[in-house]
Design an enzyme around this catalytic site. Structure first.
Site, PDB file in Angstrom:
ATOM      1  N   CYS A 107      43.986  45.243  38.992  1.00  0.00           N
ATOM      2  CA  CYS A 107      44.525  44.001  39.551  1.00  0.00           C
ATOM      3  C   CYS A 107      45.870  43.651  38.903  1.00  0.00           C
ATOM      4  CB  CYS A 107      43.513  42.868  39.441  1.00  0.00           C
ATOM      5  SG  CYS A 107      43.932  41.463  40.501  1.00  0.00           S
ATOM      6  N   HIS A 210      39.008  44.811  41.900  1.00  0.00           N
ATOM      7  CA  HIS A 210      38.295  44.682  40.628  1.00  0.00           C
ATOM      8  C   HIS A 210      37.056  45.585  40.610  1.00  0.00           C
ATOM      9  CE1 HIS A 210      40.270  41.351  38.429  1.00  0.00           C
ATOM     10  NE2 HIS A 210      40.682  40.991  39.639  1.00  0.00           N
ATOM     11  N   GLU A 212      35.413  46.682  38.139  1.00  0.00           N
ATOM     12  CA  GLU A 212      34.447  46.318  37.102  1.00  0.00           C
ATOM     13  C   GLU A 212      33.382  45.368  37.637  1.00  0.00           C
ATOM     14  OE1 GLU A 212      37.277  42.882  36.993  1.00  0.00           O
ATOM     15  OE2 GLU A 212      37.397  45.042  37.374  1.00  0.00           O
TER      16      GLU A 212
END
Length: 227
Positions: A107, A210, A212
């Protein structure tokens, strides 16, 4: 076990600045069998000594990048910036590019590595005329999928995703002029670049979403183990 350095995020408290990282990144690294060390701002000589012992670097998400780094004046839509963090991450991005150290930018991270290599950003995608909604509602929708992206040409992403797939999206800035040597490898339906690689580098990858926060995207972090 590979040791990965992760740039820290700053949070101000009554006792001063705290430097840390959102738990989702640590969970993603652990899920891929990677050890990690957090990298707060420090003198460049100390950073160089540390980086010689690392197997890769991650630039995580966060606030806006200071537009003065790419020669623009701030627009009214610009959010909070952190010049000290910008300086740390630009140094890490340039070091990794020069030394061939594997790097993953997430990001804000893709925006930083682009600026570090001489690129620029759209300070606000709405003002720039991009019609797609690139900022989903805040958590708990972090893990919700938003718009689609399409892969463009050969890249490490080919091993993990189909040609078209959906991502989460939490940003209002995006890549404009690409930095030297960067090649777009994914884009959104409105044409915004969603991932880049650095030509000739073993692994220098930035993604605008994102991973994660998405368990089925966490193998992206595992690419740092394979180089």
């Amino acid at each position: 076990m590979r040791l990965i350095g992760v740039a820290t995020q700053r949070k101000t408290s009554e006792g001063g600045a705290l430097f840390g990282l959102l738990e989702a990144y640590l969970e993603a690294l652990a899920s891929q069998g990677l050890a990690y060390v957090l990298i707060p701002p420090q003198p460049e000589a100390a950073l160089e000594r540390l980086l010689r012992h690392l197997d890769g670097v991650i630039l995580p998400g966060g606030g806006d990048v200071d537009p003065t780094l790419y020669g623009e004046e701030p627009l009214p839509e610009l959010g909070e910036v952190d010049p000290e963090r910008d300086g740390l991450e630009v140094f890490l991005a340039r070091y990794a590019a020069e030394k061939g150290l594997p790097l993953l930018g997430v990001c804000r991270g893709i925006q930083v590595l682009n600026v570090a290599l001489g690129g620029s950003l759209h300070q606000d995608l709405g003002r720039a005329g991009f019609p797609l909604q690139h900022y989903q509602k805040s958590p708990p929708a972090w893990g919700a999928l938003g718009h689609e992206v399409e892969l463009l040409g050969e890249s490490p992403l080919d091993r993990l995703f189909p040609r078209r797939f959906r991502v989460n999206s939490y940003h209002h800035q995006g890549l404009k002029r690409l930095g030297e040597g960067l090649r777009p490898v994914a884009q959104a339906p409105d044409g915004l670049v969603e991932a880049v690689v650095l030509e000739g580098h073993p692994l220098y990858l930035g993604v605008q979403w994102h991973p994660e926060r998405l368990p089925h995207h966490r193998p992206l972090f595992g690419l740092l183990r394979e180089v």
